[in-house]
Design a protein around this motif. Structure first.
Motif, PDB file in Angstrom:
ATOM      1  N   UNK A   1       0.838  -1.203   0.000  1.00  0.00           N
ATOM      2  CA  UNK A   1       0.000   0.000   0.000  1.00  0.00           C
ATOM      3  C   UNK A   1       0.871   1.251   0.000  1.00  0.00           C
ATOM      4  N   UNK A   2       1.948   1.239   0.781  1.00  0.00           N
ATOM      5  CA  UNK A   2       2.857   2.386   0.809  1.00  0.00           C
ATOM      6  C   UNK A   2       3.529   2.589  -0.551  1.00  0.00           C
ATOM      7  N   UNK A   3       3.927   1.502  -1.206  1.00  0.00           N
ATOM      8  CA  UNK A   3       4.552   1.609  -2.525  1.00  0.00           C
ATOM      9  C   UNK A   3       3.561   2.136  -3.560  1.00  0.00           C
ATOM     10  N   UNK A   4       2.330   1.664  -3.510  1.00  0.00           N
ATOM     11  CA  UNK A   4       1.305   2.160  -4.446  1.00  0.00           C
ATOM     12  C   UNK A   4       1.027   3.633  -4.178  1.00  0.00           C
ATOM     13  N   UNK A   5       1.040   4.028  -2.932  1.00  0.00           N
ATOM     14  CA  UNK A   5       0.858   5.443  -2.605  1.00  0.00           C
ATOM     15  C   UNK A   5       1.987   6.257  -3.228  1.00  0.00           C
ATOM     16  N   UNK A   6       3.216   5.755  -3.135  1.00  0.00           N
ATOM     17  CA  UNK A   6       4.359   6.459  -3.733  1.00  0.00           C
ATOM     18  C   UNK A   6       4.206   6.546  -5.249  1.00  0.00           C
ATOM     19  N   UNK A   7       3.796   5.449  -5.881  1.00  0.00           N
ATOM     20  CA  UNK A   7       3.588   5.432  -7.335  1.00  0.00           C
ATOM     21  C   UNK A   7       2.510   6.443  -7.718  1.00  0.00           C
ATOM     22  N   UNK A   8       1.414   6.446  -6.985  1.00  0.00           N
ATOM     23  CA  UNK A   8       0.316   7.375  -7.238  1.00  0.00           C
ATOM     24  C   UNK A   8       0.783   8.820  -7.100  1.00  0.00           C
TER      25      UNK A   8
ATOM     26  N   UNK B   1      11.379   6.604 -12.365  1.00  0.00           N
ATOM     27  CA  UNK B   1      12.514   7.479 -12.112  1.00  0.00           C
ATOM     28  C   UNK B   1      12.873   7.674 -10.652  1.00  0.00           C
ATOM     29  N   UNK B   2      12.445   6.769  -9.788  1.00  0.00           N
ATOM     30  CA  UNK B   2      12.743   6.897  -8.363  1.00  0.00           C
ATOM     31  C   UNK B   2      13.625   5.761  -7.883  1.00  0.00           C
ATOM     32  N   UNK B   3      14.625   6.111  -7.068  1.00  0.00           N
ATOM     33  CA  UNK B   3      15.431   5.104  -6.396  1.00  0.00           C
ATOM     34  C   UNK B   3      14.634   4.568  -5.219  1.00  0.00           C
ATOM     35  N   UNK B   4      14.817   3.306  -4.924  1.00  0.00           N
ATOM     36  CA  UNK B   4      14.230   2.707  -3.730  1.00  0.00           C
ATOM     37  C   UNK B   4      15.394   2.172  -2.916  1.00  0.00           C
ATOM     38  N   UNK B   5      15.486   2.633  -1.694  1.00  0.00           N
ATOM     39  CA  UNK B   5      16.596   2.270  -0.827  1.00  0.00           C
ATOM     40  C   UNK B   5      16.055   1.418   0.313  1.00  0.00           C
ATOM     41  N   UNK B   6      16.662   0.274   0.512  1.00  0.00           N
ATOM     42  CA  UNK B   6      16.255  -0.612   1.598  1.00  0.00           C
ATOM     43  C   UNK B   6      17.345  -0.562   2.660  1.00  0.00           C
ATOM     44  N   UNK B   7      16.963  -0.244   3.875  1.00  0.00           N
ATOM     45  CA  UNK B   7      17.906  -0.166   4.985  1.00  0.00           C
ATOM     46  C   UNK B   7      17.262  -0.834   6.195  1.00  0.00           C
TER      47      UNK B   7
ATOM     48  N   UNK C   1       9.323   8.462   1.712  1.00  0.00           N
ATOM     49  CA  UNK C   1      10.141   9.270   0.822  1.00  0.00           C
ATOM     50  C   UNK C   1      11.288   9.886   1.602  1.00  0.00           C
ATOM     51  N   UNK C   2      12.500   9.694   1.094  1.00  0.00           N
ATOM     52  CA  UNK C   2      13.667  10.348   1.669  1.00  0.00           C
ATOM     53  C   UNK C   2      13.883  11.664   0.949  1.00  0.00           C
ATOM     54  N   UNK C   3      14.221  12.676   1.685  1.00  0.00           N
ATOM     55  CA  UNK C   3      14.544  13.956   1.070  1.00  0.00           C
ATOM     56  C   UNK C   3      15.897  13.827   0.376  1.00  0.00           C
ATOM     57  N   UNK C   4      16.088  14.488  -0.742  1.00  0.00           N
ATOM     58  CA  UNK C   4      17.327  14.351  -1.511  1.00  0.00           C
ATOM     59  C   UNK C   4      18.594  14.643  -0.718  1.00  0.00           C
ATOM     60  N   UNK C   5      18.558  15.548   0.261  1.00  0.00           N
ATOM     61  CA  UNK C   5      19.762  15.915   0.997  1.00  0.00           C
ATOM     62  C   UNK C   5      20.155  14.857   2.023  1.00  0.00           C
ATOM     63  N   UNK C   6      19.265  13.935   2.328  1.00  0.00           N
ATOM     64  CA  UNK C   6      19.537  12.904   3.326  1.00  0.00           C
ATOM     65  C   UNK C   6      20.205  11.723   2.646  1.00  0.00           C
TER      66      UNK C   6
END
Length: 137
Positions: free
Chosen positions: A33-40, A88-94, A111-116
């Protein structure tokens, strides 16, 4: 005229609606659901039509429509990550140790802010630049 107090029964949420509803894999459903929210969100921010989004993601327009309505049963977490990458989005797993206040760990998508820069990003950058053996700040 004063309103009469009502005894309304309620249940306090666990924080995962899918667990509260008894889904067999609630953490996976919440991640999807979180990933679909990001896609949307990406599709809306870029003002893409469903046909354009489908072309970018490599799926058919009716499937975009289903996704945007939260229908994820035909998609794995990995596939949804791939669709977000194609937009066009990176997905980072930590990972990190859970707080002592929780019995088990959990997974969240956000969503991570670009500066982080996460440890994973710094590690990948060090690896790509050949900086083996150096400490990462």
């Amino acid at each position: 005229m004063t309103a009469k107090p009502r005894n309304v029964e309620y249940t306090i949420s666990s924080g995962n609606v899918f667990a509260d509803l008894g889904f067999p894999e609630p953490d996976t459903e919440l991640i999807k659901a979180d990933l679909v929210h990001a896609i949307t969100t990406v599709i809306e921010q870029r003002d893409l039509r469903q046909v354009e989004a489908a072309d970018l993601m490599g799926i058919k327009q009716p499937n975009v429509s289903l996704l945007l309505r939260g229908r994820t049963e035909n998609y794995s977490v990995g596939r949804l990550i791939t669709l977000l990458n194609r937009l066009g989005h990176d997905v980072i797993i930590a990972h990190r140790e859970k707080p002592r206040s929780r019995r088990i760990g959990r997974t969240r998508v956000g969503l991570l802010k670009p500066a982080v820069h996460t440890v994973a990003e710094r590690s990948a950058t060090s690896y790509q630049s050949g900086a083996k053996g150096r400490k990462i700040p």
